[in-house]
Design a protein around this motif. Structure first.
Motif, PDB file in Angstrom:
ATOM      1  N   ILE A 114      50.075  20.521  30.928  1.00  0.00           N
ATOM      2  CA  ILE A 114      50.154  21.415  32.093  1.00  0.00           C
ATOM      3  C   ILE A 114      49.285  22.641  31.864  1.00  0.00           C
ATOM      4  O   ILE A 114      48.532  23.073  32.746  1.00  0.00           O
ATOM      5  CB  ILE A 114      51.613  21.806  32.375  1.00  0.00           C
ATOM      6  N   GLN A 115      49.366  23.229  30.675  1.00  0.00           N
ATOM      7  CA  GLN A 115      48.545  24.404  30.372  1.00  0.00           C
ATOM      8  C   GLN A 115      47.057  24.062  30.409  1.00  0.00           C
ATOM      9  O   GLN A 115      46.242  24.859  30.883  1.00  0.00           O
ATOM     10  CB  GLN A 115      48.931  24.972  29.006  1.00  0.00           C
ATOM     11  N   LEU A 116      46.702  22.874  29.922  1.00  0.00           N
ATOM     12  CA  LEU A 116      45.306  22.451  29.972  1.00  0.00           C
ATOM     13  C   LEU A 116      44.825  22.286  31.414  1.00  0.00           C
ATOM     14  O   LEU A 116      43.708  22.660  31.762  1.00  0.00           O
ATOM     15  CB  LEU A 116      45.138  21.137  29.207  1.00  0.00           C
ATOM     16  N   GLY A 117      45.696  21.726  32.268  1.00  0.00           N
ATOM     17  CA  GLY A 117      45.345  21.593  33.681  1.00  0.00           C
ATOM     18  C   GLY A 117      45.157  22.945  34.349  1.00  0.00           C
ATOM     19  O   GLY A 117      44.218  23.133  35.138  1.00  0.00           O
ATOM     20  N   VAL A 118      46.034  23.898  34.037  1.00  0.00           N
ATOM     21  CA  VAL A 118      45.903  25.246  34.599  1.00  0.00           C
ATOM     22  C   VAL A 118      44.615  25.899  34.114  1.00  0.00           C
ATOM     23  O   VAL A 118      43.892  26.541  34.883  1.00  0.00           O
ATOM     24  CB  VAL A 118      47.130  26.104  34.218  1.00  0.00           C
ATOM     25  N   LEU A 119      44.298  25.729  32.832  1.00  0.00           N
ATOM     26  CA  LEU A 119      43.073  26.303  32.288  1.00  0.00           C
ATOM     27  C   LEU A 119      41.836  25.696  32.946  1.00  0.00           C
ATOM     28  O   LEU A 119      40.872  26.406  33.276  1.00  0.00           O
ATOM     29  CB  LEU A 119      43.040  26.080  30.771  1.00  0.00           C
ATOM     30  N   ALA A 120      41.863  24.374  33.159  1.00  0.00           N
ATOM     31  CA  ALA A 120      40.740  23.718  33.834  1.00  0.00           C
ATOM     32  C   ALA A 120      40.595  24.227  35.270  1.00  0.00           C
ATOM     33  O   ALA A 120      39.476  24.413  35.771  1.00  0.00           O
ATOM     34  CB  ALA A 120      40.939  22.206  33.822  1.00  0.00           C
ATOM     35  N   GLY A 153      37.215  25.871  35.974  1.00  0.00           N
ATOM     36  CA  GLY A 153      36.389  25.017  36.820  1.00  0.00           C
ATOM     37  C   GLY A 153      36.367  25.420  38.268  1.00  0.00           C
ATOM     38  O   GLY A 153      35.294  25.541  38.880  1.00  0.00           O
ATOM     39  N   TRP A 154      37.550  25.635  38.860  1.00  0.00           N
ATOM     40  CA  TRP A 154      37.626  25.916  40.292  1.00  0.00           C
ATOM     41  C   TRP A 154      37.437  27.401  40.600  1.00  0.00           C
ATOM     42  O   TRP A 154      36.577  27.787  41.383  1.00  0.00           O
ATOM     43  CB  TRP A 154      38.952  25.426  40.846  1.00  0.00           C
ATOM     44  N   VAL A 155      38.255  28.251  39.963  1.00  0.00           N
ATOM     45  CA  VAL A 155      38.256  29.672  40.318  1.00  0.00           C
ATOM     46  C   VAL A 155      36.950  30.352  39.915  1.00  0.00           C
ATOM     47  O   VAL A 155      36.344  31.086  40.702  1.00  0.00           O
ATOM     48  CB  VAL A 155      39.467  30.383  39.671  1.00  0.00           C
ATOM     49  N   PHE A 156      36.490  30.110  38.682  1.00  0.00           N
ATOM     50  CA  PHE A 156      35.329  30.853  38.188  1.00  0.00           C
ATOM     51  C   PHE A 156      34.003  30.150  38.457  1.00  0.00           C
ATOM     52  O   PHE A 156      33.041  30.783  38.892  1.00  0.00           O
ATOM     53  CB  PHE A 156      35.482  31.118  36.683  1.00  0.00           C
ATOM     54  N   ILE A 157      33.917  28.837  38.196  1.00  0.00           N
ATOM     55  CA  ILE A 157      32.633  28.153  38.340  1.00  0.00           C
ATOM     56  C   ILE A 157      32.355  27.773  39.794  1.00  0.00           C
ATOM     57  O   ILE A 157      31.291  28.073  40.340  1.00  0.00           O
ATOM     58  CB  ILE A 157      32.594  26.899  37.442  1.00  0.00           C
ATOM     59  N   TYR A 158      33.324  27.126  40.475  1.00  0.00           N
ATOM     60  CA  TYR A 158      33.090  26.651  41.840  1.00  0.00           C
ATOM     61  C   TYR A 158      33.237  27.778  42.870  1.00  0.00           C
ATOM     62  O   TYR A 158      32.346  27.995  43.696  1.00  0.00           O
ATOM     63  CB  TYR A 158      34.029  25.510  42.169  1.00  0.00           C
ATOM     64  N   GLU A 159      34.345  28.490  42.833  1.00  0.00           N
ATOM     65  CA  GLU A 159      34.610  29.529  43.831  1.00  0.00           C
ATOM     66  C   GLU A 159      34.016  30.879  43.456  1.00  0.00           C
ATOM     67  O   GLU A 159      34.081  31.819  44.253  1.00  0.00           O
ATOM     68  CB  GLU A 159      36.125  29.682  44.039  1.00  0.00           C
ATOM     69  N   THR A 210      41.597  40.191  38.956  1.00  0.00           N
ATOM     70  CA  THR A 210      42.583  39.555  39.844  1.00  0.00           C
ATOM     71  C   THR A 210      42.667  38.055  39.575  1.00  0.00           C
ATOM     72  O   THR A 210      43.756  37.480  39.520  1.00  0.00           O
ATOM     73  CB  THR A 210      42.197  39.800  41.313  1.00  0.00           C
ATOM     74  N   ALA A 211      41.509  37.415  39.393  1.00  0.00           N
ATOM     75  CA  ALA A 211      41.501  35.974  39.121  1.00  0.00           C
ATOM     76  C   ALA A 211      42.145  35.665  37.775  1.00  0.00           C
ATOM     77  O   ALA A 211      42.912  34.704  37.636  1.00  0.00           O
ATOM     78  CB  ALA A 211      40.064  35.459  39.157  1.00  0.00           C
ATOM     79  N   ILE A 212      41.841  36.480  36.774  1.00  0.00           N
ATOM     80  CA  ILE A 212      42.438  36.265  35.445  1.00  0.00           C
ATOM     81  C   ILE A 212      43.948  36.456  35.509  1.00  0.00           C
ATOM     82  O   ILE A 212      44.721  35.674  34.947  1.00  0.00           O
ATOM     83  CB  ILE A 212      41.793  37.206  34.413  1.00  0.00           C
ATOM     84  N   GLY A 213      44.385  37.530  36.186  1.00  0.00           N
ATOM     85  CA  GLY A 213      45.819  37.794  36.283  1.00  0.00           C
ATOM     86  C   GLY A 213      46.578  36.693  36.986  1.00  0.00           C
ATOM     87  O   GLY A 213      47.655  36.281  36.547  1.00  0.00           O
ATOM     88  N   SER A 214      45.997  36.186  38.062  1.00  0.00           N
ATOM     89  CA  SER A 214      46.667  35.096  38.773  1.00  0.00           C
ATOM     90  C   SER A 214      46.695  33.838  37.924  1.00  0.00           C
ATOM     91  O   SER A 214      47.665  33.073  37.948  1.00  0.00           O
ATOM     92  CB  SER A 214      45.955  34.822  40.101  1.00  0.00           C
ATOM     93  N   GLY A 215      45.625  33.620  37.141  1.00  0.00           N
ATOM     94  CA  GLY A 215      45.604  32.457  36.260  1.00  0.00           C
ATOM     95  C   GLY A 215      46.648  32.530  35.173  1.00  0.00           C
ATOM     96  O   GLY A 215      47.332  31.538  34.864  1.00  0.00           O
ATOM     97  N   VAL A 216      46.813  33.722  34.580  1.00  0.00           N
ATOM     98  CA  VAL A 216      47.846  33.900  33.551  1.00  0.00           C
ATOM     99  C   VAL A 216      49.225  33.657  34.145  1.00  0.00           C
ATOM    100  O   VAL A 216      50.100  33.059  33.513  1.00  0.00           O
ATOM    101  CB  VAL A 216      47.738  35.308  32.945  1.00  0.00           C
TER     102      VAL A 216
END
Length: 424
Positions: free
Chosen positions: A36-42, A46-52, A335-341
């Motif tokens: 689950i943690q690996l999926g959240v990290l991906a 992948g989505w939040v930082f690279i794609y969006e 904001t993106a990092i905080g939401s990811g954590v």
């Protein structure tokens, strides 16, 4: 009372509380948690930082568009030769971002105000009673006079005579030469948030280049001069088909820019879309096919006002500017990092649900995770001379002993028990 207040304030400022954690040695639960943690990290990377591009702020542009047509057309209708230049076939002539290029027409010359019969099929009649004087028909050309014309068996109307006959549309189109007309697009955009202004006449595009280039998606993608036949072809239409009855084409100027790199890399891309109809459709019975409008040129002849009426079939071009600029900004990054954590907490919630409600030894894990305080328990621990935490550990072990014998399987819950008594 004073001491109580002092102690409360002292506890508030000088004590730190942290949640109680229980280390569970269980391979299955551990693997689920890490997956689950690996999926959240991906998802975050992948989505939040690279794609969006969640680490960048965005802005859309304020833009302006100028256009200019070039080209000359020639027609020969019933021996009447005529040359058509830009002033004749472009509507409106001001060079707006939306305009029409005439490709076919029906002309009615020498019209003057008077009385004449309607076209056959419009207002047929057998007697004057079928023609109501002073009335209008939605599809008619004028006001009925109340007279039925014997020769045509249609109602007489007060209108511009002779009335227009648009039943027969010229085929092939009269201005097929429009295929070789050229369109020059000049576009400038400003991103106010970043203070950046760009033009589609980017670095390397000068007067000498413009005088020679013609837009090609592969060979000359930045050339701002377009051949109309190429535009129609790139939009998916056949020029002869759309030129006969008209249509609409959208030219999209796309400014998608990453301002974290040199601004000279912020360049436009041109895309072409057929806005009216489907080029694969062949059904000729469709209603209201094509695009057309009418305009008249008025003049005086022998002190009589006359006009030349043209029903214009043409291609309407809509130039649409689409823009999005991005640049690094610390606020959306944090904001993106905080939401990811925060999303990482999903793994803890799922694993707690598995431990406390799904595994066979869920009661044991509940006793290890939650600490209960009551008077009876406190009295028992004090009578035995044990610390309360030690007492709870002994009680948990006693409950575990009442169940099945401990298994040697490293994935079993028994393998996760390490009590404070054993440590002592």
């Amino acid at each position: 009372m004073k001491n109580q207040i002092t102690n409360a304030l002292s506890d508030f400022f000088f004590e730190y509380e942290t949640p109680r954690q229980v280390l569970v040695r269980n391979r299955r639960v551990g693997v689920v948690c890490r997956l689950i943690q690996l999926g959240v990290l991906a998802y975050i990377i992948g989505w939040v930082f690279i794609y969006e591009k969640g680490y960048q702020s965005t802005d859309t542009a304020v833009s302006s568009v100028f256009t200019k047509m070039k080209g000359v057309g020639y027609t020969n209708v019933s021996g009447s030769e005529r040359v058509w230049d830009v002033a004749d076939y472009v509507f409106p002539p001001q060079g707006d971002s939306s305009f029409v290029v005439m490709t076919n027409y029906i002309i009615t010359e020498g019209q003057k105000m008077g009385k004449c019969p309607e076209l056959k099929g419009k207002h047929n009649c057998n007697s004057d009673s079928d023609c109501e004087g002073g009335s209008f028909k939605r599809t008619g050309h004028g006001q009925m006079t109340g007279v039925c014309v014997e020769g045509t068996k249609t109602c007489e109307v007060l209108a511009w005579c002779p009335v227009e006959d648009d039943h027969n549309i010229p085929d092939p189109p009269l201005l097929m030469s429009a295929e070789n007309y050229t369109l020059f697009i000049k576009n400038s955009v400003t991103f106010p948030l970043f203070g950046v202004t760009r033009s589609n006449l980017v670095e390397g595009i000068d007067a000498d280049y413009i005088s020679k280039c013609l837009h090609d998606p592969k060979k000359a993608p930045l050339c701002p001069i377009f051949r109309l036949g190429d535009i129609v072809k790139l939009s998916g239409f056949s020029f002869e088909t759309i030129a006969r009855v008209g249509g609409a084409i959208g030219i999209v100027v796309d400014w998608t820019c990453n301002l974290d790199v040199d601004v000279k890399h912020c360049k436009p891309q041109y895309n072409f879309h057929g806005l009216y109809g489907n080029p694969a459709e062949t059904d000729k019975a469709r209603a209201s096919v094509g695009y057309n409008f009418r305009y008249a040129k008025h003049y005086m002849e022998d002190k009589i006002q006359k006009r030349t009426l043209l029903k214009v079939f043409g291609i309407r071009f809509d130039i649409i500017v689409q823009s999005l600029a991005r640049k690094f900004d610390i606020i959306p990054t944090l904001t993106a990092i905080g939401s990811g954590v925060g999303i990482f907490g999903v793994a803890t919630v799922v694993c707690d649900l598995v431990l406390l409600y799904l595994l066979p030894k869920r009661e044991f894990y509940k006793n290890m995770k939650f600490k209960y305080t009551d008077t009876h328990t406190q009295q028992d621990s004090e009578s035995l001379g044990l610390d309360t935490s030690v007492y709870y550990t002994l009680e948990a072990n006693a409950r575990q002993a009442q169940g099945t014998d401990q298994s040697n399987d490293p994935d079993s819950e028994a393998g996760s028990t390490e009590t404070e008594v054993s440590k002592k």
